[in-house]
Design a protein around this motif. Structure first.
Motif, PDB file in Angstrom:
ATOM      1  N   ILE A 270       0.863  -1.181   0.000  1.00  0.00           N
ATOM      2  CA  ILE A 270       0.000   0.000   0.000  1.00  0.00           C
ATOM      3  C   ILE A 270       0.901   1.233   0.000  1.00  0.00           C
ATOM      4  CG2 ILE A 270      -1.769   1.293   1.247  1.00  0.00           C
ATOM      5  CD1 ILE A 270      -2.730  -1.356   2.420  1.00  0.00           C
ATOM      6  N   THR A 271       0.748   2.074  -1.015  1.00  0.00           N
ATOM      7  CA  THR A 271       1.627   3.229  -1.193  1.00  0.00           C
ATOM      8  C   THR A 271       0.799   4.510  -1.222  1.00  0.00           C
ATOM      9  OG1 THR A 271       3.011   1.817  -2.587  1.00  0.00           O
ATOM     10  CG2 THR A 271       3.480   4.175  -2.596  1.00  0.00           C
ATOM     11  N   PRO A 272       0.887   5.378  -0.189  1.00  0.00           N
ATOM     12  CA  PRO A 272       0.133   6.643  -0.198  1.00  0.00           C
ATOM     13  C   PRO A 272       0.847   7.683  -1.046  1.00  0.00           C
ATOM     14  CG  PRO A 272       1.363   6.432   1.846  1.00  0.00           C
ATOM     15  CD  PRO A 272       1.654   5.189   1.044  1.00  0.00           C
ATOM     16  N   LEU A 273       0.305   7.961  -2.221  1.00  0.00           N
ATOM     17  CA  LEU A 273       1.004   8.868  -3.130  1.00  0.00           C
ATOM     18  C   LEU A 273       0.065   9.799  -3.887  1.00  0.00           C
ATOM     19  CD1 LEU A 273       3.890   9.513  -4.118  1.00  0.00           C
ATOM     20  CD2 LEU A 273       3.479   7.971  -6.020  1.00  0.00           C
ATOM     21  N   ASN A 274      -0.915   9.219  -4.558  1.00  0.00           N
ATOM     22  CA  ASN A 274      -1.783  10.051  -5.391  1.00  0.00           C
ATOM     23  C   ASN A 274      -2.896  10.678  -4.556  1.00  0.00           C
ATOM     24  OD1 ASN A 274      -0.388   9.578  -7.785  1.00  0.00           O
ATOM     25  ND2 ASN A 274      -1.499   7.668  -8.151  1.00  0.00           N
ATOM     26  N   GLN A 275      -3.196  11.916  -4.872  1.00  0.00           N
ATOM     27  CA  GLN A 275      -4.180  12.659  -4.100  1.00  0.00           C
ATOM     28  C   GLN A 275      -5.502  12.715  -4.869  1.00  0.00           C
ATOM     29  OE1 GLN A 275      -2.041  15.978  -1.789  1.00  0.00           O
ATOM     30  NE2 GLN A 275      -0.749  15.639  -3.562  1.00  0.00           N
ATOM     31  N   MET A 276      -6.531  12.090  -4.293  1.00  0.00           N
ATOM     32  CA  MET A 276      -7.828  12.001  -4.969  1.00  0.00           C
ATOM     33  C   MET A 276      -8.580  13.325  -4.852  1.00  0.00           C
ATOM     34  SD  MET A 276      -9.149   8.163  -4.026  1.00  0.00           S
ATOM     35  CE  MET A 276      -8.822   8.291  -2.269  1.00  0.00           C
ATOM     36  N   VAL A 277      -9.226  13.689  -5.940  1.00  0.00           N
ATOM     37  CA  VAL A 277      -9.941  14.962  -6.001  1.00  0.00           C
ATOM     38  C   VAL A 277     -11.243  14.816  -6.760  1.00  0.00           C
ATOM     39  CG1 VAL A 277      -7.808  16.325  -5.967  1.00  0.00           C
ATOM     40  CG2 VAL A 277      -8.785  15.625  -8.164  1.00  0.00           C
ATOM     41  N   LEU A 278     -12.109  15.779  -6.512  1.00  0.00           N
ATOM     42  CA  LEU A 278     -13.194  16.052  -7.438  1.00  0.00           C
ATOM     43  C   LEU A 278     -12.712  17.217  -8.292  1.00  0.00           C
ATOM     44  CD1 LEU A 278     -16.317  15.864  -5.090  1.00  0.00           C
ATOM     45  CD2 LEU A 278     -15.498  14.127  -6.689  1.00  0.00           C
ATOM     46  N   ALA A 279     -12.285  16.917  -9.500  1.00  0.00           N
ATOM     47  CA  ALA A 279     -11.834  17.979 -10.400  1.00  0.00           C
ATOM     48  C   ALA A 279     -13.054  18.685 -10.960  1.00  0.00           C
ATOM     49  CB  ALA A 279     -10.982  17.402 -11.517  1.00  0.00           C
ATOM     50  N   THR A 280     -13.030  20.002 -10.926  1.00  0.00           N
ATOM     51  CA  THR A 280     -14.156  20.771 -11.448  1.00  0.00           C
ATOM     52  C   THR A 280     -13.719  21.488 -12.714  1.00  0.00           C
ATOM     53  OG1 THR A 280     -13.656  22.891 -10.357  1.00  0.00           O
ATOM     54  CG2 THR A 280     -14.792  21.216  -9.040  1.00  0.00           C
ATOM     55  N   SER A 379     -27.652  21.306  -8.863  1.00  0.00           N
ATOM     56  CA  SER A 379     -27.547  19.909  -9.259  1.00  0.00           C
ATOM     57  C   SER A 379     -26.310  19.734 -10.133  1.00  0.00           C
ATOM     58  CB  SER A 379     -28.801  19.482 -10.032  1.00  0.00           C
ATOM     59  OG  SER A 379     -28.683  18.157 -10.488  1.00  0.00           O
ATOM     60  N   LEU A 380     -25.482  18.758  -9.796  1.00  0.00           N
ATOM     61  CA  LEU A 380     -24.209  18.543 -10.490  1.00  0.00           C
ATOM     62  C   LEU A 380     -24.081  17.091 -10.913  1.00  0.00           C
ATOM     63  CD1 LEU A 380     -22.204  20.510  -7.844  1.00  0.00           C
ATOM     64  CD2 LEU A 380     -22.171  21.130 -10.264  1.00  0.00           C
ATOM     65  N   THR A 381     -23.370  16.886 -12.006  1.00  0.00           N
ATOM     66  CA  THR A 381     -23.065  15.529 -12.473  1.00  0.00           C
ATOM     67  C   THR A 381     -21.566  15.286 -12.329  1.00  0.00           C
ATOM     68  OG1 THR A 381     -24.887  15.516 -14.061  1.00  0.00           O
ATOM     69  CG2 THR A 381     -23.093  13.961 -14.444  1.00  0.00           C
ATOM     70  N   VAL A 382     -21.218  14.167 -11.740  1.00  0.00           N
ATOM     71  CA  VAL A 382     -19.813  13.785 -11.590  1.00  0.00           C
ATOM     72  C   VAL A 382     -19.567  12.525 -12.404  1.00  0.00           C
ATOM     73  CG1 VAL A 382     -20.282  12.517  -9.443  1.00  0.00           C
ATOM     74  CG2 VAL A 382     -17.949  13.258  -9.966  1.00  0.00           C
ATOM     75  N   MET A 432     -14.058  12.516 -10.895  1.00  0.00           N
ATOM     76  CA  MET A 432     -13.208  12.048  -9.816  1.00  0.00           C
ATOM     77  C   MET A 432     -11.927  11.508 -10.427  1.00  0.00           C
ATOM     78  SD  MET A 432     -14.037   9.702  -6.499  1.00  0.00           S
ATOM     79  CE  MET A 432     -12.768   9.446  -5.253  1.00  0.00           C
ATOM     80  N   ASP A 433     -10.813  11.988  -9.911  1.00  0.00           N
ATOM     81  CA  ASP A 433      -9.509  11.611 -10.463  1.00  0.00           C
ATOM     82  C   ASP A 433      -8.494  11.743  -9.337  1.00  0.00           C
ATOM     83  OD1 ASP A 433      -7.642  10.831 -12.297  1.00  0.00           O
ATOM     84  OD2 ASP A 433      -7.633  12.694 -13.442  1.00  0.00           O
ATOM     85  N   SER A 434      -7.253  11.512  -9.644  1.00  0.00           N
ATOM     86  CA  SER A 434      -6.194  11.756  -8.662  1.00  0.00           C
ATOM     87  C   SER A 434      -5.094  12.570  -9.323  1.00  0.00           C
ATOM     88  CB  SER A 434      -5.640  10.442  -8.109  1.00  0.00           C
ATOM     89  OG  SER A 434      -5.088   9.656  -9.130  1.00  0.00           O
ATOM     90  N   LEU A 435      -4.457  13.408  -8.521  1.00  0.00           N
ATOM     91  CA  LEU A 435      -3.366  14.241  -9.008  1.00  0.00           C
ATOM     92  C   LEU A 435      -2.062  13.493  -8.778  1.00  0.00           C
ATOM     93  CD1 LEU A 435      -4.449  17.757  -7.669  1.00  0.00           C
ATOM     94  CD2 LEU A 435      -5.197  16.528  -9.708  1.00  0.00           C
ATOM     95  N   ASN A 436      -1.409  13.169  -9.855  1.00  0.00           N
ATOM     96  CA  ASN A 436      -0.180  12.399  -9.729  1.00  0.00           C
ATOM     97  C   ASN A 436       1.012  13.308  -9.474  1.00  0.00           C
ATOM     98  OD1 ASN A 436      -1.015  12.838 -12.671  1.00  0.00           O
ATOM     99  ND2 ASN A 436       1.204  12.588 -12.827  1.00  0.00           N
ATOM    100  N   GLN A 437       2.054  12.733  -8.942  1.00  0.00           N
ATOM    101  CA  GLN A 437       3.255  13.480  -8.597  1.00  0.00           C
ATOM    102  C   GLN A 437       4.161  13.641  -9.825  1.00  0.00           C
ATOM    103  OE1 GLN A 437       3.619  14.788  -5.490  1.00  0.00           O
ATOM    104  NE2 GLN A 437       1.589  13.960  -5.060  1.00  0.00           N
ATOM    105  N   GLY A 438       5.165  14.478  -9.680  1.00  0.00           N
ATOM    106  CA  GLY A 438       6.073  14.747 -10.783  1.00  0.00           C
ATOM    107  C   GLY A 438       7.274  13.838 -10.783  1.00  0.00           C
ATOM    108  N   PRO A 439       8.320  14.242 -11.484  1.00  0.00           N
ATOM    109  CA  PRO A 439       9.474  13.357 -11.667  1.00  0.00           C
ATOM    110  C   PRO A 439      10.420  13.314 -10.481  1.00  0.00           C
ATOM    111  CG  PRO A 439       9.862  15.429 -12.777  1.00  0.00           C
ATOM    112  CD  PRO A 439       8.445  15.487 -12.250  1.00  0.00           C
TER     113      PRO A 439
END
Length: 560
Positions: A270-280, A379-382, A432-439
Motif C-alpha cells: 500500500i503506497t500513499p502517493l496520489n491525491q484524490m480529487v473532485l476535479a471541477t 444539481s451537479l453531475t460527476v 473524480m480523479d487523482s493528481l499524480n506526482q512529478g518526476p
C-alpha cells in the motif's frame, strides 16, 4: 501512461463469467506458473473497455512509456536518491542553472536496428517546442549537440527544476520514424520503434503483449513476455487474481490485510502517493459552465464531505488525510504552508458551514431541500469510469453526504476512452480523479502540472494536464519564480510555495478528497524481485509509468 485502476467491488456473476472467458481467450497466466522460467507476466491496469491501439507516448493512451520509449534518467519519486542512468549516463548544471550538459549512452540501438544518437534527442525536444499539446513537461530550452553523444540544453533563465522534467519525463523517439508523422501530438502509433527493454509483440483489443527486446542495451529482461489484459472492471480483475490468472494489479481487494491467506502466493503493498480529487471545470473564462464554476459551491462541497466515512465504505480504510494545498503529507511536511486555513482537509463534515457558504452566495433551499439560485437547482453531475467500483462507491457515498447539505450529485459512468476524452476537453462539471506526482519528490511538479496556465486549454481543446482549467496570475508568477530557484534553497522557495498553496485552497478548483493508498497485489510465488516497503526501488503500481517498466526489468520468474 497506462490507465489507472481503482477498486474492487461487487458485480453480477454474469460479468464474472464474461471476464473469465476473456481471460481464457487471451491466454491464462500459465495456471500457477511457479517454477516456469518462461512464465508470462500477466498484468491488469483497470482497463474496463477494449484497448485502442496507440503507442504514441505523447497522447493519452497505452503509450509504451518506459517499456518501449525511454527517458534519459529514471527518478524514484518515493525517496530521495540520485537518478539512475538510462539513455544518458551523466549530466551537470552550470553555476547559475542556465545550462544543462548531458552525456548520452553509447552503443544503443533502436528496436529496428538503427543507431540511437544525439540527433534523436534534439528531434524529440524540438517536437515538444513546436507542439504545445505534447509539452506536458513544460520544456522551454534550446538544445544543441556538439557530437553524437553529447547534448547541451540552454535556458534563458535559471532552470534547475526543469532538470528532472527534461531528464526523466521526456521520452525519446526516433527521428527516422517520427519525422514523417503528420501530427505527432494526435496521430496514433501502431508499430512503435523504441530503445526500451520491450517491444510490441501482439495487439488485440482485449489484450496486448510485450516481448523482451533481445538487443536492449541493458540486456534482455528475464521476463520474456508481459501481457496486459482488458477486463470488464475491477471486480473481474479481483476474480482473475483469485484464480491466479493475473499476476499484477493495483486495486483494493476485500480484506487486503489478509491477502496471503485469501490469495495464496500473493502479497500486497500500500503506497500513499496520489491525491484524490473532485476535479471541477472551474473557469468560465475558458468556457466552463455550470454551478461548479461558483467558488462558493466548490467550498460548500469541500466542507460537506465526510471523508472518514468515504474512506471506510469505499477504500477499506487504506486512504488517508489530504492537504487542501496538495503538499503530500509526510513527504512534503517541511513545505506545507502555515498560511493554509486547514493544514489538512477536515475528515468530518461541517454541514452548517457548507450551507452558510451557499446562502451567503445567494442560494436558497427549495421544498425538496435542494438549494437553487436564479431558478436553477444546485444539481451537479460527476463522471467516473465504469468498473472503478471504489470510485463509484465513493461517489455514491458523497452524493448522500452532499444531499444533507442541499446539493444534488448525480454519478455518471463512462468508458475509459469517453472519460479520458471528456476530461481532456473540459466537457464535464465534476470528475473524480487523482493528481499524480512529478518526476522528483517535490510538490512543485504537481503544482506545475495541474495549476499552471500553460497546462490547460479552452473547453473543447485538449488540456495536457490541467483538466480543471485553473488559471491564476499569482500562481503562475510563483511557479515561474520557483523554476529559477535551486531546490536546495528552501528559504527562498517557501514564500512562493505559500502563495501557490493558499491560492489553490481558496479556489478549490480541485476539491480534495483523500490521499489514496494505492494497493498493489503481486504474484510472489511466480516472480521474484518486486519492490518492497524496505526497498521501494520504484512505485509498484501497475499503471504508473515509467515505474512499471522498472519493475518489469527487475522481475525474474521463480526457478529461472
Amino acid at each position: 501512461m497506462l490507465c489507472r485502476t481503482r477498486a474492487s467491488g461487487l458485480r453480477a456473476s454474469a460479468v464474472l463469467v464474461a471476464a473469465a472467458l476473456v481471460i481464457a481467450a487471451c491466454g491464462s497466466s500459465d495456471d500457477d506458473g511457479s517454477g516456469d522460467a518462461d512464465a508470462t507476466l500477466v498484468a491488469y491496469t483497470g482497463q474496463s473497455s477494449d484497448y485502442q491501439i496507440n503507442f504514441n507516448p505523447y497522447s493519452s493512451s497505452i503509450g509504451g512509456i518506459g517499456t518501449i520509449f525511454e527517458p534519459l534518467f529514471y527518478f524514484n519519486i518515493l525517496r530521495a536518491a540520485e537518478p539512475e542512468p538510462r539513455l544518458a549516463t551523466n549530466y551537470s548544471w552550470n553555476t547559475d542553472g542556465t545550462q544543462l550538459s548531458i552525456t548520452l549512452r553509447e552503443n544503443v540501438a533502436w528496436s529496428d536496428g538503427q543507431k540511437f544518437t544525439a540527433r534523436d534527442v534534439l528531434f524529440t525536444l524540438d517536437l515538444l517546442t513546436r507542439h504545445k499539446e505534447m509539452n506536458g513537461a513544460g520544456f522551454d530550452g534550446h538544445a544543441t549537440a556538439p557530437d553524437e553523444t553529447h547534448v547541451v540544453v540552454t535556458f534563458d533563465r535559471p532552470s534547475f527544476v526543469r532538470g528532472p522534467q527534461v531528464l526523466g519525463r521526456i521520452y525519446i523517439v526516433p527521428e527516422h520514424k517520427w519525422k514523417d508523422i503528420d501530427n505527432p501530438a494526435t496521430d496514433t502509433l501502431s508499430s512503435p520503434v523504441g530503445t526500451g527493454p520491450y517491444t510490441l509483440a501482439e495487439f488485440k483489443p482485449q489484450a496486448f503483449t510485450y516481448a523482451a527486446n533481445p538487443n536492449y542495451w541493458g540486456g534482455a529482461p528475464a521476463v520474456k513476455k508481459v501481457r496486459f489484459l482488458a477486463l470488464s472492471g475491477n471486480q473481474s480483475g479481483e476474480q482473475a487474481l483469485r484464480a491466479r490468472q493475473v499476476d499484477w494489479q493495483s486495486a483494493p481487494v476485500p480484506d487486503v490485510k489478509n491477502i496471503e491467506k485469501n490469495y495464496p502466493g500473493y502479497k500486497a503493498l500500500i503506497t500513499p502517493l496520489n491525491q484524490m480529487v473532485l476535479a471541477t471545470c472551474s473557469n468560465p473564462a475558458l468556457g466552463c459552465a455550470g454551478p461548479q464554476t461558483d467558488p462558493a459551491v466548490r467550498q460548500a462541497i469541500y466542507h460537506g464531505l465526510h471523508r472518514t466515512q468515504t474512506n471506510t465504505l469505499a477504500f477499506e480504510g487504506t486512504s488517508s488525510e489530504i492537504s487542501p494545498g496538495f503538499g503530500l503529507l509526510a513527504r512534503d511536511n517541511a513545505v506545507i504552508s502555515s498560511r493554509l486555513r486547514n493544514r489538512v482537509a477536515p475528515m468530518q463534515p461541517d454541514t452548517a458551514r457548507a450551507r452558510q457558504l451557499l446562502e451567503d452566495a445567494g442560494y436558497r433551499r427549495n421544498g425538496d431541500g435542494v438549494y437553487a439560485k436564479g431558478g436553477s437547482q444546485l444539481s451537479l453531475t460527476v463522471k467516473t469510469v465504469a468498473g472503478w467500483a471504489d470510485y463509484i462507491t465513493a461517489l455514491s457515498t458523497m452524493a448522500q453526504q452532499l444531499k444533507q447539505v442541499g446539493i444534488k450529485l448525480t454519478v455518471e459512468q463512462l468508458s475509459w476512452n469517453e472519460w479520458t476524452s471528456q476530461r481532456q476537453s473540459g466537457r464535464f462539471q465534476l470528475i473524480m480523479d487523482s493528481l499524480n506526482q512529478g518526476p522528483a519528490p517535490d510538490p512543485y511538479y504537481l503544482y506545475s502540472y495541474f495549476f499552471g496556465t500553460q497546462g490547460t486549454a479552452k473547453v473543447g481543446g485538449k488540456a495536457s494536464t490541467n483538466w480543471s482549467r485553473f488559471s491564476d496570475p499569482q500562481v503562475d508568477r510563483a511557479l515561474a519564480a520557483l523554476t529559477t530557484l535551486d531546490p536546495k534553497n528552501t528559504a527562498a522557495r517557501q514564500g512562493h510555495l505559500d502563495t501557490v498553496q493558499t491560492r489553490v485552497e481558496e479556489s478549490m478548483a480541485y476539491i480534495p478528497v483523500l490521499t489514496q493508498g494505492t494497493v498493489t497485489e503481486y504474484h510472489a510465488a511466480k516472480f521474484t524481485g518486486w519492490p518492497t516497503g524496505d526497498a521501494p526501488y520504484a512505485m509498484p503500481a501497475v499503471w504508473q509509468s515509467p515505474d512499471n517498466a522498472e519493475v518489469m526489468k527487475r522481475l525474474k520468474p521463480v526457478g529461472s
